[in-house]
Design an enzyme around this catalytic site. Structure first.
Site, mmCIF file in Angstrom:
data_model
loop_
_atom_site.group_PDB
_atom_site.id
_atom_site.type_symbol
_atom_site.label_atom_id
_atom_site.label_comp_id
_atom_site.label_asym_id
_atom_site.label_seq_id
_atom_site.Cartn_x
_atom_site.Cartn_y
_atom_site.Cartn_z
ATOM 1 N N TYR A 199 1.098 -1.914 -12.081
ATOM 2 C CA TYR A 199 -0.326 -1.723 -12.383
ATOM 3 C C TYR A 199 -0.485 -0.886 -13.659
ATOM 4 C CZ TYR A 199 -0.676 -3.211 -7.525
ATOM 5 O OH TYR A 199 -0.550 -3.900 -6.351
ATOM 6 N N GLY A 253 0.776 -1.231 0.000
ATOM 7 C CA GLY A 253 0.000 0.000 0.000
ATOM 8 C C GLY A 253 0.809 1.283 0.000
ATOM 9 N N CYS A 306 -11.535 4.467 -29.708
ATOM 10 C CA CYS A 306 -12.685 5.275 -30.108
ATOM 11 C C CYS A 306 -13.549 5.597 -28.907
ATOM 12 C CB CYS A 306 -13.514 4.516 -31.128
ATOM 13 S SG CYS A 306 -12.517 3.748 -32.383
ATOM 14 N N GLU A 335 4.331 -6.520 2.114
ATOM 15 C CA GLU A 335 4.130 -7.138 0.797
ATOM 16 C C GLU A 335 3.756 -6.006 -0.160
ATOM 17 O OE1 GLU A 335 1.086 -10.073 1.666
ATOM 18 O OE2 GLU A 335 -0.395 -8.481 1.889
ATOM 19 N N CYS A 336 4.771 -5.322 -0.639
ATOM 20 C CA CYS A 336 4.566 -4.127 -1.466
ATOM 21 C C CYS A 336 4.631 -4.474 -2.946
ATOM 22 C CB CYS A 336 5.634 -3.082 -1.163
ATOM 23 S SG CYS A 336 5.530 -2.437 0.510
ATOM 24 N N GLY A 337 3.786 -3.834 -3.729
ATOM 25 C CA GLY A 337 3.801 -4.012 -5.170
ATOM 26 C C GLY A 337 4.203 -2.711 -5.860
ATOM 27 N N ARG A 338 3.264 -1.764 -5.857
ATOM 28 C CA ARG A 338 3.449 -0.513 -6.591
ATOM 29 C C ARG A 338 4.773 0.173 -6.290
ATOM 30 N NH1 ARG A 338 -0.693 2.361 -8.767
ATOM 31 N NH2 ARG A 338 -2.115 1.125 -7.512
HETATM 32 C C1 LIG Z 1 -2.475 -5.650 -4.034
HETATM 33 C C2 LIG Z 1 -2.094 -6.100 -2.688
HETATM 34 C C3 LIG Z 1 -0.856 -5.757 -2.160
HETATM 35 C C4 LIG Z 1 0.097 -4.814 -2.850
HETATM 36 O O1 LIG Z 1 -0.423 -3.517 -2.772
HETATM 37 P P1 LIG Z 1 0.456 -2.275 -3.287
HETATM 38 O O2 LIG Z 1 -0.455 -1.114 -3.107
HETATM 39 O O3 LIG Z 1 0.819 -2.538 -4.686
HETATM 40 O O4 LIG Z 1 1.662 -2.208 -2.405
HETATM 41 C C5 LIG Z 1 -0.497 -6.280 -0.939
HETATM 42 N N1 LIG Z 1 -1.339 -7.098 -0.255
HETATM 43 C C6 LIG Z 1 -2.548 -7.432 -0.722
HETATM 44 C C7 LIG Z 1 -3.405 -8.327 0.078
HETATM 45 C C8 LIG Z 1 -2.966 -6.937 -1.943
HETATM 46 O O5 LIG Z 1 -4.188 -7.249 -2.397
#
Ligand SMILES: *Cc1c(COP(=O)(O)O)cnc(C)c1O
Length: 412
Positions: free
Chosen positions: A383, A240, A354, A276-279
């Protein structure tokens, strides 16, 4: 004068695009991923964590193989959210520690998590818990579990994307937790390792995020006392951490955040804290590049029409922002007639779909942009391609280029 790291990265990306342009017959449209920038960013992020804190990468943000290969040796593991992601990761990485989360897991997904080996499953409801216990019993194993809890927190600092702290489909609502914990006492097929919280995404405020983590850890301390939970070894505080697309010069202050984590460490009570970071991990390494096909005016407003669109790069539409971009001038011009363009103007950048929703940037000041130039959108590594509806209108997919890590450049 020495170039800043960010300018140096732009220079590499631009050089790669100019080379590619020389070979291209159709208008260029491509994702470029700077793996060296990714490596440095991820390594620095992990290095900044105090003892007792771990970083997993949430692969749904970008699960391309070169991205995962760059991150696997740097992070503590991957977080996956589907059977497809599980199969993809295990096909390429036999050993990487995995966390399996996400709503609506099927029996087949839960079973393959047990069979292929995951470090922890994040369970989202009592029914999921019962199905998992049933599958674990069949296999004669104990399933390592964190309960995902949707907690109401006083003074919660909301962001633009909330997964908890209010009614959502995610996690076990706080009032159902006592029932789950009572049920677990008679089900040794589940080994309760801890609790999982992921209440929000797009967090840009480091101090607010530290307060949130503090609230999680206090809550876990209370539960441990109240329910005499003695098998716990971790708390997962979710991902997050946001990326500031609107004001790119004001990003989440990770350095300060990491310092705050050291202060928070006393609250861990010996538990490992996992992110658990993604973005935040992959957004910065990606660029989406489009060749300008046309520059036109409608009712005095200039529009830059470029090759590609939101079917490749849905991020600005999904977040409701105007995405920052740079114009890379291209001098070559192939036609015997004049070149459309504007100078010192506020432009919108649109794609080839379009629909009036196919807008990537709005009302943005540019010095100059002409047909044949490239517009390049940074912060497109997370994303972006992976959340887009690729086949709407059946345009060709963009190229995907991965600029290699270090040594290739060190020699140059
Ligand atoms: C999507 C998600 C994440 C990653 O969130 P980011 O905003 O990308 O860091 C972590 N944990 C869970 C459960 C998610 O659904």
């Amino acid at each position: 004068m020495a170039m800043t790291a960010s300018e140096l990265r732009w220079t590499r990306v631009a050089a790669h695009l100019h080379d590619a342009l020389a070979d291209a017959s159709a208008p260029l449209c491509a994702y470029v991923y700077d793996l060296e920038a990714l490596r440095q960013h991820a390594a620095a992020t992990v290095r900044s964590l105090p003892p007792g804190f771990e970083l997993f990468y949430a692969i749904k943000a970008n699960s391309d193989l070169p991205i995962l290969q760059t991150l696997a040796p740097l992070t503590h593991g991957f977080e996956i959210s589907s059977g497809g992601e599980l199969a993809w990761v295990r096909e390429h990485f036999a050993e990487v520690p995995l966390i399996f989360s996400g709503p609506g897991k099927t029996d087949a997904e839960l079973a393959s998590a047990l069979d292929l080996g995951v470090d922890a499953l994040h369970v989202e409801s009592q029914h999921e818990l019962e199905r998992l216990a049933w599958l674990a019993r069949e296999r004669g194993v104990a399933a390592p579990v964190l309960l995902r809890v949707n907690l109401a927190i006083d003074g919660l600092h909301a962001t633009t994307l909330m997964m908890g702290g209010k009614p959502t489909p995610f996690g076990i609502a706080g009032d159902q937790l006592p029932g789950c914990l009572a049920w677990l006492r008679t089900h040794p097929e589940i080994r309760l390792r801890g609790f999982h919280f992921h209440l929000m995404s797009h967090q840009l405020d480091a101090a607010a995020h530290l307060r949130l983590l503090d609230a999680y850890l206090q809550q876990v301390r209370l539960w441990r006392e109240q329910y005499t939970l003695d098998t716990l070894d971790q708390v997962n505080v979710g991902g997050g951490i946001g990326v500031n697309y609107r004001e790119p010069e004001r990003q989440f202050d990770w350095a300060n955040f990491a310092q705050g984590l050291s202060a928070l460490s006393a609250r861990r009570d010996g538990l490992t804290v996992r992110f658990e970071c993604g973005r935040y991990i992959t957004a910065f390494c990606g660029y989406y590049a489009m060749e300008v096909i046309d520059v036109k005016h409608a009712f005095d407003r200039p529009f830059v029409v470029a090759s590609g669109g939101t079917h490749h790069f849905r991020t600005p539409y999904a977040q409701g922002h105007s995405h920052p971009f740079r114009v890379l001038p291209v001098e070559a011009w192939r036609y015997p007639f004049s070149r459309p363009g504007v100078g010192d103007a506020r432009v919108s950048v649109v794609g080839q779909l379009c629909t009036p929703k196919d807008i990537l940037a709005q009302d943005t000041q540019v010095d100059s942009v002409r047909a044949g130039d490239l517009v390049v959108f940074p912060y497109a590594g997370a994303y972006a391609w992976h959340i887009s509806h690729h086949d709407f209108l059946r345009h060709p997919h963009p190229s995907h280029w991965y600029l290699p890590t270090e040594n290739a450049y060190a020699a140059a």
